[in-house]
Design a protein around this motif. Structure first.
Motif, PDB file in Angstrom:
ATOM      1  N   LEU A 158      22.073  32.907  -3.541  1.00 21.03           N
ATOM      2  CA  LEU A 158      21.131  32.263  -2.636  1.00 21.03           C
ATOM      3  C   LEU A 158      20.817  30.852  -3.100  1.00 21.03           C
ATOM      4  O   LEU A 158      20.760  30.567  -4.297  1.00 21.03           O
ATOM      5  CB  LEU A 158      19.845  33.063  -2.488  1.00 21.03           C
ATOM      6  N   THR A 159      20.633  29.978  -2.106  1.00 22.26           N
ATOM      7  CA  THR A 159      20.138  28.622  -2.317  1.00 22.26           C
ATOM      8  C   THR A 159      19.003  28.402  -1.336  1.00 22.26           C
ATOM      9  O   THR A 159      19.208  28.442  -0.115  1.00 22.26           O
ATOM     10  CB  THR A 159      21.237  27.577  -2.087  1.00 22.26           C
ATOM     11  N   LEU A 160      17.798  28.207  -1.862  1.00 21.51           N
ATOM     12  CA  LEU A 160      16.625  27.916  -1.048  1.00 21.51           C
ATOM     13  C   LEU A 160      16.142  26.543  -1.463  1.00 21.51           C
ATOM     14  O   LEU A 160      15.675  26.357  -2.588  1.00 21.51           O
ATOM     15  CB  LEU A 160      15.538  28.971  -1.277  1.00 21.51           C
ATOM     16  N   SER A 161      16.251  25.557  -0.575  1.00 23.04           N
ATOM     17  CA  SER A 161      16.015  24.179  -0.998  1.00 23.04           C
ATOM     18  C   SER A 161      15.316  23.358   0.076  1.00 23.04           C
ATOM     19  O   SER A 161      15.566  23.510   1.271  1.00 23.04           O
ATOM     20  CB  SER A 161      17.344  23.503  -1.367  1.00 23.04           C
ATOM     21  N   ASN A 162      14.408  22.503  -0.385  1.00 20.17           N
ATOM     22  CA  ASN A 162      13.743  21.514   0.480  1.00 20.17           C
ATOM     23  C   ASN A 162      13.030  22.148   1.667  1.00 20.17           C
ATOM     24  O   ASN A 162      12.988  21.583   2.767  1.00 20.17           O
ATOM     25  CB  ASN A 162      14.764  20.476   0.974  1.00 20.17           C
ATOM     26  N   ASN A 163      12.459  23.331   1.450  1.00 17.91           N
ATOM     27  CA  ASN A 163      11.689  24.003   2.494  1.00 17.91           C
ATOM     28  C   ASN A 163      10.191  23.802   2.272  1.00 17.91           C
ATOM     29  O   ASN A 163       9.738  23.633   1.137  1.00 17.91           O
ATOM     30  CB  ASN A 163      12.002  25.497   2.483  1.00 17.91           C
TER      31      ASN A 163
END
Length: 286
Positions: A158-163
């Protein structure tokens, strides 16, 4: 219901003024839904259970009674971009995979008062790679982004970014991640801004015989109800984490049982690694 055959597209003619349909729209293989409103669906607005691939772009989904988009046991590559989601039932963008390999990319979407806004469950022999980037989440009763992997020797990424998550005092967590079973997980949690959730801003928990490698960089978790950033590990799990330039009301780490919890340059957590916030660490750390 509108059922799409393989490689078919359902698209509105006026992107600036999308047509409204009720749905549900049923996906099969490599379908595309674009430039439409799907309002007040009974059940899921988009039913992609068992589908292969697909794309949903510039679609506004509101008030589906169960799920906005259901990719349970889907496989292949799925892209969801520049969509808006409002209200709705139990889950919003949802996967529950027992088999197959799914690559899910959610980009530039807006979620308002939605339940379990991006929520993935991976088990059995399934594997999955989830990316959520530049999305905005406001309100809702539970989590904004979540991944739960309880698999048998498969991989979850998973990549969770700039949220941005504005919990509004109603959302439970901004990010919730669980690695369990014999899952092998690799994650990047980068530059997310999470405020005003009722529990943790970010929660990562691993257990059983899972192995995980996760990087937390440049996140901001302030004014959340319990803890800014929680990382916990138990049973025989192994976890390697790196944290740099995060700002949080507090950081809470817990190592339990026979688990192995390694933190890169742990002694430099608040100095060279430039994390800002009080750290509470219980257990043994490498």
């Amino acid at each position: 219901p509108i059922s799409l055959g393989g490689n078919q597209t359902l698209r509105g003619f006026e992107p600036a003024n999308p047509a409204t349909i009720t749905g549900p729209v049923n996906f099969s293989s490599n379908n595309r839904l674009q430039d439409l409103r799907v309002f007040n669906s009974t059940g899921s607005a988009v039913n992609a259970v068992g589908a292969t691939g697909g794309s949903i772009q510039n679609v506004n989904v509101a008030n589906a009674t169960t799920r906005a988009i259901d990719f349970t046991d889907a496989s292949g590559s799925v892209s969801i971009g520049n969509c808006t989601f409002q209200n709705g039932g139990v889950f919003t963008v949802f996967t529950n995979s027992f088999v197959g390999n799914l690559i899910l990319n959610v980009q530039g979407c807006t979620f308002t008062n939605t339940s379990s806004s991006v929520s993935t469950f991976v088990s059995g022999s399934a594997s999955q790679n989830l990316t959520v980037n530049q999305c905005t989440f406001t309100g809702g009763p539970d989590i904004a982004m979540g991944m739960r992997c309880i698999t048998s020797n498969t991989t979850c990424g998973l990549t969770l970014s700039n949220n941005t998550v504005q919990g509004s005092g109603t959302a439970l967590r901004g990010i919730e991640i669980v690695a369990d079973g014999t899952t092998s997980m690799a994650g990047r949690i980068l530059a997310n801004n999470i405020t005003n959730c009722t529990a943790e801003g970010i929660s990562f928990v691993s257990g059983q015989n899972s192995t995980s490698r996760v990087r937390f960089n440049d996140n901001r978790t302030l004014s959340n109800g319990l803890t800014g950033l929680l990382i916990g590990i138990n049973n025989n799990a192994a976890l390697n984490v790196s944290l740099q330039r995060n700002t949080s009301t507090d950081f809470n780490f817990a190592q339990i049982g026979n688990s192995t919890f390694n933190v890169e340059t742990f002694s430099l957590f608040n100095t060279t690694n430039a994390n800002v916030g009080n750290l509470t660490a219980r257990g043994t750390f490498g």
